[in-house]
Design a protein around this motif. Structure first.
Motif, PDB file in Angstrom:
ATOM      1  N   TYR A  27       0.900  -1.043   0.126  1.00 23.39           N
ATOM      2  CA  TYR A  27      -0.543  -0.120  -0.318  1.00 23.39           C
ATOM      3  C   TYR A  27       0.639   1.114  -0.311  1.00 23.39           C
ATOM      4  O   TYR A  27       2.029   1.306   0.400  1.00 23.39           O
ATOM      5  CB  TYR A  27      -1.149  -0.179   0.928  1.00 23.39           C
ATOM      6  N   GLU A  28       0.068   2.203  -0.393  1.00 26.43           N
ATOM      7  CA  GLU A  28       0.702   3.493  -0.494  1.00 26.43           C
ATOM      8  C   GLU A  28       1.319   4.660   0.706  1.00 26.43           C
ATOM      9  O   GLU A  28       1.641   4.740   0.897  1.00 26.43           O
ATOM     10  CB  GLU A  28       0.349   4.670  -1.734  1.00 26.43           C
ATOM     11  N   ASP A  29      -0.110   4.235   1.556  1.00 26.47           N
ATOM     12  CA  ASP A  29      -0.332   5.364   2.185  1.00 26.47           C
ATOM     13  C   ASP A  29      -0.950   3.872   3.736  1.00 26.47           C
ATOM     14  O   ASP A  29      -2.103   3.205   4.009  1.00 26.47           O
ATOM     15  CB  ASP A  29      -1.351   6.373   2.234  1.00 26.47           C
ATOM     16  N   ILE A  30      -0.038   4.694   4.871  1.00 26.97           N
ATOM     17  CA  ILE A  30      -1.280   4.001   5.677  1.00 26.97           C
ATOM     18  C   ILE A  30      -1.001   4.730   7.117  1.00 26.97           C
ATOM     19  O   ILE A  30      -0.236   5.699   7.055  1.00 26.97           O
ATOM     20  CB  ILE A  30       0.123   2.542   5.742  1.00 26.97           C
ATOM     21  N   ASP A  56     -10.088   6.575 -12.647  1.00 18.47           N
ATOM     22  CA  ASP A  56     -11.240   5.969 -13.396  1.00 18.47           C
ATOM     23  C   ASP A  56     -12.233   5.332 -11.882  1.00 18.47           C
ATOM     24  O   ASP A  56     -11.447   4.633 -11.099  1.00 18.47           O
ATOM     25  CB  ASP A  56      -9.875   5.161 -13.600  1.00 18.47           C
ATOM     26  N   CYS A  57     -13.096   6.309 -12.644  1.00 18.80           N
ATOM     27  CA  CYS A  57     -14.357   5.937 -12.142  1.00 18.80           C
ATOM     28  C   CYS A  57     -14.994   3.768 -12.581  1.00 18.80           C
ATOM     29  O   CYS A  57     -16.062   4.129 -11.723  1.00 18.80           O
ATOM     30  CB  CYS A  57     -15.460   6.654 -12.410  1.00 18.80           C
ATOM     31  N   GLU A  58     -14.011   4.069 -14.297  1.00 20.50           N
ATOM     32  CA  GLU A  58     -15.060   3.009 -14.885  1.00 20.50           C
ATOM     33  C   GLU A  58     -14.430   1.513 -13.727  1.00 20.50           C
ATOM     34  O   GLU A  58     -15.418   0.790 -13.976  1.00 20.50           O
ATOM     35  CB  GLU A  58     -15.031   3.318 -16.340  1.00 20.50           C
ATOM     36  N   THR A  59     -13.323   1.681 -14.248  1.00 21.17           N
ATOM     37  CA  THR A  59     -12.505   0.440 -13.100  1.00 21.17           C
ATOM     38  C   THR A  59     -12.194   0.628 -11.967  1.00 21.17           C
ATOM     39  O   THR A  59     -11.514   1.832 -11.598  1.00 21.17           O
ATOM     40  CB  THR A  59     -11.588   0.072 -13.962  1.00 21.17           C
ATOM     41  N   VAL A  60     -12.180  -0.512 -11.116  1.00 25.03           N
ATOM     42  CA  VAL A  60     -12.022  -0.512  -9.665  1.00 25.03           C
ATOM     43  C   VAL A  60     -10.929  -0.396  -9.631  1.00 25.03           C
ATOM     44  O   VAL A  60      -9.214  -1.310  -9.842  1.00 25.03           O
ATOM     45  CB  VAL A  60     -11.757  -1.541  -9.051  1.00 25.03           C
ATOM     46  N   THR A  61     -10.029   1.206  -9.352  1.00 25.32           N
ATOM     47  CA  THR A  61      -8.447   0.553  -9.792  1.00 25.32           C
ATOM     48  C   THR A  61      -7.859   1.134  -8.082  1.00 25.32           C
ATOM     49  O   THR A  61      -6.613   0.896  -7.508  1.00 25.32           O
ATOM     50  CB  THR A  61      -8.258   2.142 -10.387  1.00 25.32           C
ATOM     51  N   GLU A  62      -8.353   1.335  -7.061  1.00 27.87           N
ATOM     52  CA  GLU A  62      -8.931   1.939  -5.467  1.00 27.87           C
ATOM     53  C   GLU A  62      -8.214   0.536  -5.341  1.00 27.87           C
ATOM     54  O   GLU A  62      -9.233  -0.321  -4.552  1.00 27.87           O
ATOM     55  CB  GLU A  62      -9.161   3.172  -4.853  1.00 27.87           C
ATOM     56  N   HIS A  63      -7.694   0.299  -3.750  1.00 33.89           N
ATOM     57  CA  HIS A  63      -8.252  -1.196  -2.843  1.00 33.89           C
ATOM     58  C   HIS A  63      -7.344  -0.198  -1.502  1.00 33.89           C
ATOM     59  O   HIS A  63      -6.823   0.527  -1.212  1.00 33.89           O
ATOM     60  CB  HIS A  63      -7.209  -1.932  -3.337  1.00 33.89           C
ATOM     61  N   TYR A  64      -8.446  -0.831  -0.470  1.00 27.13           N
ATOM     62  CA  TYR A  64      -8.737   0.157   1.054  1.00 27.13           C
ATOM     63  C   TYR A  64      -7.690  -1.210   1.821  1.00 27.13           C
ATOM     64  O   TYR A  64      -8.798  -1.844   1.381  1.00 27.13           O
ATOM     65  CB  TYR A  64      -9.380   0.584   0.537  1.00 27.13           C
ATOM     66  N   LEU A  65      -7.268  -1.471   3.247  1.00 32.48           N
ATOM     67  CA  LEU A  65      -7.525  -2.282   4.052  1.00 32.48           C
ATOM     68  C   LEU A  65      -7.384  -2.264   5.117  1.00 32.48           C
ATOM     69  O   LEU A  65      -6.469  -1.341   5.606  1.00 32.48           O
ATOM     70  CB  LEU A  65      -6.209  -3.144   3.991  1.00 32.48           C
ATOM     71  N   LEU A  66      -8.880  -2.479   6.249  1.00 31.32           N
ATOM     72  CA  LEU A  66      -8.791  -1.967   7.333  1.00 31.32           C
ATOM     73  C   LEU A  66      -8.390  -3.218   7.913  1.00 31.32           C
ATOM     74  O   LEU A  66      -9.138  -3.796   8.180  1.00 31.32           O
ATOM     75  CB  LEU A  66     -10.714  -1.454   7.790  1.00 31.32           C
ATOM     76  N   GLN A  67      -7.613  -2.794   9.142  1.00 35.76           N
ATOM     77  CA  GLN A  67      -7.443  -3.471  10.243  1.00 35.76           C
ATOM     78  C   GLN A  67      -7.264  -3.430  11.430  1.00 35.76           C
ATOM     79  O   GLN A  67      -7.343  -2.096  11.608  1.00 35.76           O
ATOM     80  CB  GLN A  67      -5.357  -3.919   9.895  1.00 35.76           C
ATOM     81  N   ILE A  68      -8.533  -4.123  12.140  1.00 34.51           N
ATOM     82  CA  ILE A  68      -8.746  -3.854  13.476  1.00 34.51           C
ATOM     83  C   ILE A  68      -9.229  -4.421  14.014  1.00 34.51           C
ATOM     84  O   ILE A  68      -8.540  -6.123  14.616  1.00 34.51           O
ATOM     85  CB  ILE A  68     -10.421  -3.794  13.439  1.00 34.51           C
TER      86      ILE A  68
END
Length: 172
Positions: free
Chosen positions: A81-84, A132-144
């Motif tokens: 990931y780029e940001d955490i 890009d609104c047409e393709t899923v290019t973003e991904h997020y991971l939330l750890q708890i």
């Protein structure tokens, strides 16, 4: 949950609007309003008792989202990931869901490992600067995971999106 257990939920297509989604404790009626800049900002995540506002880069559309509920710190995915960022979170009921903007859909998550109490949220982002609104290019991971109360921390920042949020918070 037994010792060293993690439950993972993959949401292939999480609908976002206004660049946000919410983690909401079952004790709260809804995500509701978040007032102003928090006293302990963490850029792309803000918390109030029983709820967290999670910012994404996309104004509206679909993002990929994974939530991992653990009984201990699972470790940050620094290479993936780029940001955490991380921040403390108070869960009155020990049960949470991930809600789409405006209460459109709620995605049930596994019960939090220590029941009601304080937890740590570690929010990972990849692709926040994509447009890009047409393709899923973003991904997020939330750890708890259960943890004593603690302030925010920025573990990694590479996107212009996170940097803008951090600059905004510092100026207020």
């Amino acid at each position: 949950m037994s010792i060293h257990e993690t439950s993972v939920v993959h949401i292939q297509q999480l609908e976002v609007d206004y660049g946000q989604t919410y983690l909401v404790d079952d004790a709260c009626s809804s995500a509701g309003e978040f007032n102003g800049v928090p006293s302990d900002p963490a850029g792309i995540v803000r918390v109030e008792k029983g709820k967290a506002l999670l910012f994404v880069g996309l104004q509206y559309g679909t993002v990929g989202f994974t939530v991992a509920v653990s009984d201990r710190d699972p470790g940050a995915d620094l290479d993936g990931y780029e940001d955490i960022v991380e921040i403390g979170f108070d869960s009155p009921s020990g049960r949470v869901s991930l809600e789409e903007w405006g209460g459109a859909r709620a995605h049930a998550l596994p019960p939090l490992s220590a029941g009601p109490g304080t937890y740590r949220l570690r929010y990972h982002a990849r692709g926040m600067d994509e447009e890009d609104c047409e393709t899923v290019t973003e991904h997020y991971l939330l750890q708890i995971w259960p943890a004593p109360p603690g302030g925010p921390a920025v573990l990694k920042t590479a996107s212009a999106s996170l940097q803008r949020w951090l600059d905004f918070e510092r100026s207020h």
